[in-house]
Scaffold this motif. Sequence first.
Motif, PDB file in Angstrom:
ATOM      1  N   SER A  53       6.708   8.044   1.676  1.00  0.00           N
ATOM      2  CA  SER A  53       5.973   6.623   1.407  1.00  0.00           C
ATOM      3  C   SER A  53       6.791   5.547   2.645  1.00  0.00           C
ATOM      4  O   SER A  53       6.345   4.963   3.148  1.00  0.00           O
ATOM      5  CB  SER A  53       6.450   5.823   0.067  1.00  0.00           C
ATOM      6  OG  SER A  53       7.624   5.947  -0.158  1.00  0.00           O
ATOM      7  N   GLU A  54       8.200   5.720   2.768  1.00  0.00           N
ATOM      8  CA  GLU A  54       9.078   5.027   3.641  1.00  0.00           C
ATOM      9  C   GLU A  54       8.664   5.548   5.063  1.00  0.00           C
ATOM     10  O   GLU A  54       8.492   4.553   6.068  1.00  0.00           O
ATOM     11  CB  GLU A  54      10.329   5.404   3.374  1.00  0.00           C
ATOM     12  CG  GLU A  54      11.203   4.141   4.316  1.00  0.00           C
ATOM     13  CD  GLU A  54      12.712   4.326   3.902  1.00  0.00           C
ATOM     14  OE1 GLU A  54      13.673   3.465   4.560  1.00  0.00           O
ATOM     15  OE2 GLU A  54      12.988   5.175   3.060  1.00  0.00           O
ATOM     16  N   ALA A  55       8.587   6.563   5.398  1.00  0.00           N
ATOM     17  CA  ALA A  55       8.068   7.068   6.679  1.00  0.00           C
ATOM     18  C   ALA A  55       6.845   6.524   7.130  1.00  0.00           C
ATOM     19  O   ALA A  55       6.624   6.186   8.142  1.00  0.00           O
ATOM     20  CB  ALA A  55       7.939   8.587   6.795  1.00  0.00           C
TER      21      ALA A  55
ATOM     22  N   GLN B  94       0.736  -1.319   0.103  1.00  0.00           N
ATOM     23  CA  GLN B  94       0.051   0.057   0.061  1.00  0.00           C
ATOM     24  C   GLN B  94       0.866   1.275  -0.061  1.00  0.00           C
ATOM     25  O   GLN B  94       0.426   2.192  -0.567  1.00  0.00           O
ATOM     26  CB  GLN B  94      -0.843  -0.016   1.103  1.00  0.00           C
ATOM     27  CG  GLN B  94      -2.122  -1.117   1.133  1.00  0.00           C
ATOM     28  CD  GLN B  94      -2.885  -0.970   2.332  1.00  0.00           C
ATOM     29  OE1 GLN B  94      -3.649  -0.002   2.489  1.00  0.00           O
ATOM     30  NE2 GLN B  94      -3.110  -1.926   3.285  1.00  0.00           N
ATOM     31  N   HIS B  95       1.951   1.348   0.739  1.00  0.00           N
ATOM     32  CA  HIS B  95       2.773   2.328   0.647  1.00  0.00           C
ATOM     33  C   HIS B  95       4.053   2.367  -0.098  1.00  0.00           C
ATOM     34  O   HIS B  95       4.586   3.527  -0.355  1.00  0.00           O
ATOM     35  CB  HIS B  95       3.257   2.356   2.285  1.00  0.00           C
ATOM     36  CG  HIS B  95       2.087   2.634   3.077  1.00  0.00           C
ATOM     37  ND1 HIS B  95       1.374   3.877   3.241  1.00  0.00           N
ATOM     38  CD2 HIS B  95       1.556   1.749   3.934  1.00  0.00           C
ATOM     39  CE1 HIS B  95       0.306   3.809   4.156  1.00  0.00           C
ATOM     40  NE2 HIS B  95       0.577   2.637   4.708  1.00  0.00           N
ATOM     41  N   GLN B  96       4.593   1.412  -0.844  1.00  0.00           N
ATOM     42  CA  GLN B  96       5.710   1.191  -1.392  1.00  0.00           C
ATOM     43  C   GLN B  96       5.584   0.754  -2.920  1.00  0.00           C
ATOM     44  O   GLN B  96       6.346  -0.015  -3.237  1.00  0.00           O
ATOM     45  CB  GLN B  96       6.886   0.758  -0.479  1.00  0.00           C
ATOM     46  CG  GLN B  96       7.233   1.910   0.606  1.00  0.00           C
ATOM     47  CD  GLN B  96       8.550   1.223   1.120  1.00  0.00           C
ATOM     48  OE1 GLN B  96       8.735   0.102   1.534  1.00  0.00           O
ATOM     49  NE2 GLN B  96       9.372   2.217   1.660  1.00  0.00           N
TER      50      GLN B  96
ATOM     51  N   ALA C 218       8.419   6.154  20.690  1.00  0.00           N
ATOM     52  CA  ALA C 218       9.655   5.356  20.564  1.00  0.00           C
ATOM     53  C   ALA C 218      10.218   5.493  19.107  1.00  0.00           C
ATOM     54  O   ALA C 218      11.306   5.857  18.669  1.00  0.00           O
ATOM     55  CB  ALA C 218       9.874   4.115  21.182  1.00  0.00           C
ATOM     56  N   VAL C 219       9.250   4.934  18.124  1.00  0.00           N
ATOM     57  CA  VAL C 219       9.086   5.154  16.724  1.00  0.00           C
ATOM     58  C   VAL C 219       9.575   6.794  16.135  1.00  0.00           C
ATOM     59  O   VAL C 219      10.499   7.042  15.664  1.00  0.00           O
ATOM     60  CB  VAL C 219       8.324   4.555  15.701  1.00  0.00           C
ATOM     61  CG1 VAL C 219       8.349   4.757  14.484  1.00  0.00           C
ATOM     62  CG2 VAL C 219       8.096   3.371  16.032  1.00  0.00           C
ATOM     63  N   GLU C 220       8.741   7.641  16.730  1.00  0.00           N
ATOM     64  CA  GLU C 220       9.195   9.028  16.607  1.00  0.00           C
ATOM     65  C   GLU C 220      10.332   9.378  16.865  1.00  0.00           C
ATOM     66  O   GLU C 220      10.860  10.239  16.013  1.00  0.00           O
ATOM     67  CB  GLU C 220       7.904  10.080  17.068  1.00  0.00           C
ATOM     68  CG  GLU C 220       6.762   9.741  16.738  1.00  0.00           C
ATOM     69  CD  GLU C 220       6.396   9.848  14.793  1.00  0.00           C
ATOM     70  OE1 GLU C 220       7.144  10.952  14.494  1.00  0.00           O
ATOM     71  OE2 GLU C 220       6.001   8.893  14.365  1.00  0.00           O
ATOM     72  N   ALA C 221      10.964   9.001  18.130  1.00  0.00           N
ATOM     73  CA  ALA C 221      12.352   9.266  18.478  1.00  0.00           C
ATOM     74  C   ALA C 221      13.283   8.481  17.723  1.00  0.00           C
ATOM     75  O   ALA C 221      14.351   9.124  17.183  1.00  0.00           O
ATOM     76  CB  ALA C 221      12.537   8.811  19.967  1.00  0.00           C
ATOM     77  N   PHE C 222      13.257   7.472  17.154  1.00  0.00           N
ATOM     78  CA  PHE C 222      13.846   7.030  16.109  1.00  0.00           C
ATOM     79  C   PHE C 222      13.958   7.901  14.707  1.00  0.00           C
ATOM     80  O   PHE C 222      14.894   8.109  14.216  1.00  0.00           O
ATOM     81  CB  PHE C 222      13.317   5.626  15.924  1.00  0.00           C
ATOM     82  CG  PHE C 222      14.062   4.968  14.368  1.00  0.00           C
ATOM     83  CD1 PHE C 222      15.306   4.289  14.586  1.00  0.00           C
ATOM     84  CD2 PHE C 222      13.456   5.142  13.265  1.00  0.00           C
ATOM     85  CE1 PHE C 222      15.733   3.861  13.214  1.00  0.00           C
ATOM     86  CE2 PHE C 222      14.059   4.486  12.053  1.00  0.00           C
ATOM     87  CZ  PHE C 222      15.188   4.034  12.175  1.00  0.00           C
ATOM     88  N   LEU C 223      12.607   8.178  14.209  1.00  0.00           N
ATOM     89  CA  LEU C 223      12.729   8.901  13.018  1.00  0.00           C
ATOM     90  C   LEU C 223      13.307  10.474  13.295  1.00  0.00           C
ATOM     91  O   LEU C 223      14.125  10.705  12.258  1.00  0.00           O
ATOM     92  CB  LEU C 223      11.204   9.262  12.625  1.00  0.00           C
ATOM     93  CG  LEU C 223      10.560   7.827  12.001  1.00  0.00           C
ATOM     94  CD1 LEU C 223       8.852   8.314  11.969  1.00  0.00           C
ATOM     95  CD2 LEU C 223      11.131   7.319  10.828  1.00  0.00           C
ATOM     96  N   LEU C 224      13.283  10.892  14.532  1.00  0.00           N
ATOM     97  CA  LEU C 224      13.928  12.301  14.569  1.00  0.00           C
ATOM     98  C   LEU C 224      15.458  11.925  14.456  1.00  0.00           C
ATOM     99  O   LEU C 224      16.350  12.880  14.055  1.00  0.00           O
ATOM    100  CB  LEU C 224      13.527  12.733  15.970  1.00  0.00           C
ATOM    101  CG  LEU C 224      14.102  13.974  16.455  1.00  0.00           C
ATOM    102  CD1 LEU C 224      14.018  15.079  15.321  1.00  0.00           C
ATOM    103  CD2 LEU C 224      13.619  14.364  17.939  1.00  0.00           C
TER     104      LEU C 224
ATOM    105  N   PRO D 225      17.538  10.602   5.353  1.00  0.00           N
ATOM    106  CA  PRO D 225      16.771  10.404   6.133  1.00  0.00           C
ATOM    107  C   PRO D 225      15.262   9.847   5.599  1.00  0.00           C
ATOM    108  O   PRO D 225      14.922  10.135   4.547  1.00  0.00           O
ATOM    109  CB  PRO D 225      16.321  11.907   6.483  1.00  0.00           C
ATOM    110  CG  PRO D 225      17.291  12.705   6.274  1.00  0.00           C
ATOM    111  CD  PRO D 225      17.853  12.284   5.073  1.00  0.00           C
ATOM    112  N   ILE D 226      14.935   8.867   6.531  1.00  0.00           N
ATOM    113  CA  ILE D 226      13.499   8.201   6.303  1.00  0.00           C
ATOM    114  C   ILE D 226      12.377   9.237   6.054  1.00  0.00           C
ATOM    115  O   ILE D 226      11.407   9.119   5.247  1.00  0.00           O
ATOM    116  CB  ILE D 226      13.141   6.921   7.323  1.00  0.00           C
ATOM    117  CG1 ILE D 226      14.269   6.030   7.231  1.00  0.00           C
ATOM    118  CG2 ILE D 226      11.572   6.641   7.166  1.00  0.00           C
ATOM    119  CD1 ILE D 226      14.157   5.006   8.115  1.00  0.00           C
TER     120      ILE D 226
END
Length: 297
Positions: free
Chosen positions: A238-240, A73-75, A217-223, A232-233
């Motif tokens: 689509s990857e985010a 659906q996203h990629q 925790a995922v948002e901390a990873f993305l940051l 960056p993702i």
Amino acid sequence: MRHRFTVIEGGALSTDAVVEVVAEETPVAWRVDLRRAASIGAGEIAAWRALLARAGVADPVRADPDYLLSAAQHQAGGRDLIFALAWAVGNGPDRLGAVIPLAMPHTLFGHGRIVVWQPYGSALAPTFAPGSVEPVRAALVTALQAIRPRATLELDTPVAPAIPEAEPASRLRTVTARGTIPAHSLVGVRPVHAPEFAHVEPARIERVRDPNQVRDAVEAFLLLDAEASSAPIIGDPSEAAMVRVVTRLFARRNQVTVTLTRRADKVVAATITLGAGASALVWRQADAAPERLERSA
């Protein structure tokens, strides 16, 4: 042989296209349902996971519907993706015997080839129950010919390159023993117990598994990834979205761990692991640059 199928005018595939192939000479028939990712329901997902257990797939994390359907659906990258679900029918309850992700040829630019679709960065093969490959292949060919009569089906998947064998020990170069390095030659080397390191706080590792805490925790990873990665993702929507959706779905089944390494209350490293036990997969990693580590100290 009896065929029943649904075709939309112009050759476009319907969301719930169904083809039933019944072999009169055998008590078991095969029904092939062609589904888009968004139309696969909870009952089909449960049957899918039961099939994964029966088939003993080598990569149960990326073969899981939470992963594959999210990736589709996203990629998809503009490709027309469908999932062929092959059911053994006519001998008790219907039983899922195969799940085959397929990339369909474009309806306007020739008929082309129907090929097995694989998520980016993986060499995932379709999932077949033991002993079902040939009958499923025949049923799938019949199903696809009904909607794309001039297309060709290729079920072969790329084989991962073999890892070269280690060089025999007898051919390894001999390393000569060295003497002690003179103290005046140790330029720029500082022992870890030097006074300038005395104030550095030790790293603290936090492993987040609680479904209610995984999102933060995922948002901390993305940051961290946005600050540390050259690509960056978060820069690829689509990857985010894929990272957020997959971790949320896996968290519902307690199948995700986000490991955060903190120093002086700042996240300096992060890892997302999908699955549990021996089948766990380290999926995404991010690490701060050395100069940032020095600043955080």
